[in-house]
Design a protein around this motif. Structure first.
Motif, PDB file in Angstrom:
ATOM      1  N   ALA A 140       0.478  -1.556  -0.216  1.00  0.00           N
ATOM      2  CA  ALA A 140      -0.193   0.251  -0.036  1.00  0.00           C
ATOM      3  C   ALA A 140       1.143   1.484   0.000  1.00  0.00           C
ATOM      4  CB  ALA A 140      -0.750   0.117   1.618  1.00  0.00           C
ATOM      5  N   ALA A 141       1.920   0.925   0.993  1.00  0.00           N
ATOM      6  CA  ALA A 141       3.118   2.583   0.517  1.00  0.00           C
ATOM      7  C   ALA A 141       3.661   2.649  -0.418  1.00  0.00           C
ATOM      8  CB  ALA A 141       3.883   2.800   1.517  1.00  0.00           C
ATOM      9  N   TRP A 142       4.418   1.953  -1.021  1.00  0.00           N
ATOM     10  CA  TRP A 142       4.566   1.696  -2.038  1.00  0.00           C
ATOM     11  C   TRP A 142       3.333   1.998  -3.388  1.00  0.00           C
ATOM     12  CZ3 TRP A 142       9.019   1.102  -4.532  1.00  0.00           C
ATOM     13  CH2 TRP A 142       9.246   1.329  -5.818  1.00  0.00           C
ATOM     14  N   ASP A 143       2.871   1.815  -3.532  1.00  0.00           N
ATOM     15  CA  ASP A 143       1.601   1.932  -4.643  1.00  0.00           C
ATOM     16  C   ASP A 143       1.634   3.425  -4.430  1.00  0.00           C
ATOM     17  OD1 ASP A 143       1.232  -0.081  -5.612  1.00  0.00           O
ATOM     18  OD2 ASP A 143      -1.402  -0.368  -4.409  1.00  0.00           O
ATOM     19  N   HIS A 144       1.302   4.415  -3.216  1.00  0.00           N
ATOM     20  CA  HIS A 144       1.369   6.211  -3.293  1.00  0.00           C
ATOM     21  C   HIS A 144       3.134   6.193  -3.174  1.00  0.00           C
ATOM     22  CE1 HIS A 144      -2.440   5.210  -0.089  1.00  0.00           C
ATOM     23  NE2 HIS A 144      -2.774   6.187  -0.734  1.00  0.00           N
ATOM     24  N   TRP A 145       3.487   5.608  -2.861  1.00  0.00           N
ATOM     25  CA  TRP A 145       5.370   6.268  -3.159  1.00  0.00           C
ATOM     26  C   TRP A 145       5.492   6.268  -5.418  1.00  0.00           C
ATOM     27  CZ3 TRP A 145       8.867   4.707  -6.293  1.00  0.00           C
ATOM     28  CH2 TRP A 145      10.428   4.795  -6.630  1.00  0.00           C
ATOM     29  N   ARG A 146       4.973   5.153  -5.611  1.00  0.00           N
ATOM     30  CA  ARG A 146       4.780   4.941  -7.394  1.00  0.00           C
ATOM     31  C   ARG A 146       3.922   5.961  -7.334  1.00  0.00           C
ATOM     32  NH1 ARG A 146       3.759  -0.845 -10.662  1.00  0.00           N
ATOM     33  NH2 ARG A 146       4.375   0.719 -12.573  1.00  0.00           N
ATOM     34  N   ALA A 178      -3.930  16.973  -3.022  1.00  0.00           N
ATOM     35  CA  ALA A 178      -4.244  15.524  -2.734  1.00  0.00           C
ATOM     36  C   ALA A 178      -2.971  15.735  -1.808  1.00  0.00           C
ATOM     37  CB  ALA A 178      -4.967  14.667  -3.888  1.00  0.00           C
ATOM     38  N   ARG A 179      -1.702  15.699  -2.681  1.00  0.00           N
ATOM     39  CA  ARG A 179      -0.542  15.592  -2.216  1.00  0.00           C
ATOM     40  C   ARG A 179      -0.550  16.348  -0.311  1.00  0.00           C
ATOM     41  NH1 ARG A 179       1.090  15.828  -7.429  1.00  0.00           N
ATOM     42  NH2 ARG A 179       2.415  17.862  -6.707  1.00  0.00           N
ATOM     43  N   ALA A 190      -2.921  17.425   1.116  1.00  0.00           N
ATOM     44  CA  ALA A 190      -3.570  16.705   2.528  1.00  0.00           C
ATOM     45  C   ALA A 190      -3.656  15.239   2.481  1.00  0.00           C
ATOM     46  CB  ALA A 190      -4.862  16.432   1.669  1.00  0.00           C
ATOM     47  N   PHE A 191      -2.193  14.621   1.945  1.00  0.00           N
ATOM     48  CA  PHE A 191      -1.963  13.101   2.050  1.00  0.00           C
ATOM     49  C   PHE A 191      -1.117  13.935   3.781  1.00  0.00           C
ATOM     50  CE2 PHE A 191       0.506   9.468   2.218  1.00  0.00           C
ATOM     51  CZ  PHE A 191       0.037   8.728   1.592  1.00  0.00           C
ATOM     52  N   VAL A 192      -0.398  14.475   3.232  1.00  0.00           N
ATOM     53  CA  VAL A 192       0.107  15.014   4.335  1.00  0.00           C
ATOM     54  C   VAL A 192       0.117  15.365   5.283  1.00  0.00           C
ATOM     55  CG1 VAL A 192       2.905  16.154   4.836  1.00  0.00           C
ATOM     56  CG2 VAL A 192       2.701  15.136   2.466  1.00  0.00           C
ATOM     57  N   THR A 193      -0.877  15.816   5.792  1.00  0.00           N
ATOM     58  CA  THR A 193      -1.359  17.572   6.583  1.00  0.00           C
ATOM     59  C   THR A 193      -2.146  16.083   7.417  1.00  0.00           C
ATOM     60  OG1 THR A 193      -2.908  18.362   5.459  1.00  0.00           O
ATOM     61  CG2 THR A 193      -0.974  19.758   5.430  1.00  0.00           C
ATOM     62  N   ASP A 194      -3.176  15.942   7.186  1.00  0.00           N
ATOM     63  CA  ASP A 194      -3.702  14.659   7.337  1.00  0.00           C
ATOM     64  C   ASP A 194      -3.407  13.767   8.703  1.00  0.00           C
ATOM     65  OD1 ASP A 194      -6.052  16.254   6.859  1.00  0.00           O
ATOM     66  OD2 ASP A 194      -6.534  15.149   5.261  1.00  0.00           O
ATOM     67  N   GLY A 195      -2.262  13.165   7.970  1.00  0.00           N
ATOM     68  CA  GLY A 195      -0.533  11.911   8.105  1.00  0.00           C
ATOM     69  C   GLY A 195      -1.982  10.639   7.603  1.00  0.00           C
ATOM     70  N   MET A 196      -2.264  10.433   6.395  1.00  0.00           N
ATOM     71  CA  MET A 196      -2.636   9.470   6.104  1.00  0.00           C
ATOM     72  C   MET A 196      -1.897   8.810   5.866  1.00  0.00           C
ATOM     73  SD  MET A 196      -5.047  11.683   3.157  1.00  0.00           S
ATOM     74  CE  MET A 196      -5.833  10.079   2.223  1.00  0.00           C
ATOM     75  N   ARG A 256       8.787  10.721  -0.074  1.00  0.00           N
ATOM     76  CA  ARG A 256       7.945  11.195  -0.409  1.00  0.00           C
ATOM     77  C   ARG A 256       7.446  12.420   0.306  1.00  0.00           C
ATOM     78  NH1 ARG A 256       9.043  10.890  -6.218  1.00  0.00           N
ATOM     79  NH2 ARG A 256       7.813   8.671  -6.374  1.00  0.00           N
ATOM     80  N   GLY A 257       8.293  12.912   1.189  1.00  0.00           N
ATOM     81  CA  GLY A 257       7.893  13.388   2.261  1.00  0.00           C
ATOM     82  C   GLY A 257       6.903  13.486   2.937  1.00  0.00           C
ATOM     83  N   ALA A 258       6.098  11.742   3.032  1.00  0.00           N
ATOM     84  CA  ALA A 258       5.017  11.769   3.536  1.00  0.00           C
ATOM     85  C   ALA A 258       5.277  10.963   4.653  1.00  0.00           C
ATOM     86  CB  ALA A 258       3.979  11.172   2.640  1.00  0.00           C
ATOM     87  N   GLY A 259       6.078  10.418   4.709  1.00  0.00           N
ATOM     88  CA  GLY A 259       5.460   9.565   6.028  1.00  0.00           C
ATOM     89  C   GLY A 259       5.528  10.597   7.513  1.00  0.00           C
TER      90      GLY A 259
END
Length: 275
Positions: free
Chosen positions: A50-56, A65-66, A68-74, A156-159
């Motif tokens: 699942a993490a790989w799909d978001h990275w890819r 969307a990017r 929101a993914f970071v700020t919402d801790g998705m 991606r700076g999203a973790g």
């Protein structure tokens, strides 16, 4: 002359000796280590995938969307997914059932009961060993999945870090889902005494039932809340919204109640049956 005949009485097995015996019995099976290794890889694969799909496909999302993914801790949703939890429940329940059914199938249970007539202590020792082994298994899977998925998303700076709100609760809840499922499988194995039947029973009781119960009506919602799988969803942060929300404290109680009830059921069944 009076002849005194000394009677020899076998000392009762100490509980720690029973625990040691059950530990050795479990690890003497070559399948134990392989099943834990394969289970770890299977569960972690869903999370890392699942993490790989978001990275890819990160650049396929728009900027909003990017952000929101970071700020919402998705990213926390990738740390332990619903698919991974499903595999974990099924795997651990099956292994818990095998721990009981295997002895009945081979006939070794007769020797075990002859050596240790105190069946309640014997079952309690087995439950303690299963709970310990699968708590460790769950901790490795949940902790490893969190670290691996967040490492991927951090590219991606999203973790998120472990101090992110809800992160520790997710890891602990995912880890403890393993021993709860294993103990439930043990109880089903003692009741049904057939490996296939116990696995089918685990699928129906632990997975199918919580999925078909609706959250829209109070009776079915309350019943759904008493299942470990729905409790995990609540603790993972997925399940608080609905017409009949419940608390995280209630979800933790469900975990504890299932563990205790599974041990009690196993003890009663083993005590009341001849073999």
């Amino acid at each position: 002359m009076t002849t005194l005949i000394a009677s020899v009485v076998e000392p009762r097995a100490r509980f720690r000796d029973l625990v040691a015996s059950e530990w050795l019995k479990l690890w003497s099976l070559r399948s134990t280590g392989w099943s834990l290794l394969l289970g770890t890889l299977a569960v972690a694969a869903f999370n890392v995938g699942a993490a790989w799909d978001h990275w890819r496909y990160w650049h396929a999302y728009d900027e909003a969307a990017r952000a929101a993914f970071v700020t919402d801790g998705m990213a926390l949703g990738d740390a332990f997914t619903g698919n991974a939890a499903t595999v974990l429940v099924l795997w651990c329940a099956a292994m818990g059932a095998v721990a009981v059914v295997g002895e009945y199938g081979s006939g070794q249970v007769r020797t075990t009961f002859a050596a240790v007539p105190a069946r309640g202590a014997l079952v309690s020792a087995r439950a303690l060993v299963l709970a310990g082994v699968y708590t460790g298994f769950g901790a490795v899977v949940a902790g490893g999945s969190f670290w691996a998925t967040q490492a991927v998303l951090s590219l991606r700076g999203a973790g998120v870090s472990p101090d992110h709100p809800g992160a520790v609760r997710l890891v602990v809840a995912s880890a403890l889902l393993a021993p709860v499922s294993a103990l439930a499988g043990m109880a089903l194995g003692a009741l049904l005494r057939r490996g296939a039947a116990a696995v089918v029973g685990a699928v129906v009781l632990l997975l199918v039932l919580p999925m078909v119960l609706s959250e829209e009506r109070r009776p079915t919602a309350v019943l759904a809340h008493t299942t470990p799988f729905r409790a995990w969803h609540r603790l993972a942060g997925d399940g608080a919204v609905g017409p009949y929300p419940w608390t995280t404290g209630g979800a933790w109680l469900v975990y504890g109640a299932w563990a205790v009830a599974s041990i009690l059921v196993t003890v009663v069944v083993v005590r009341r049956r001849d073999q």
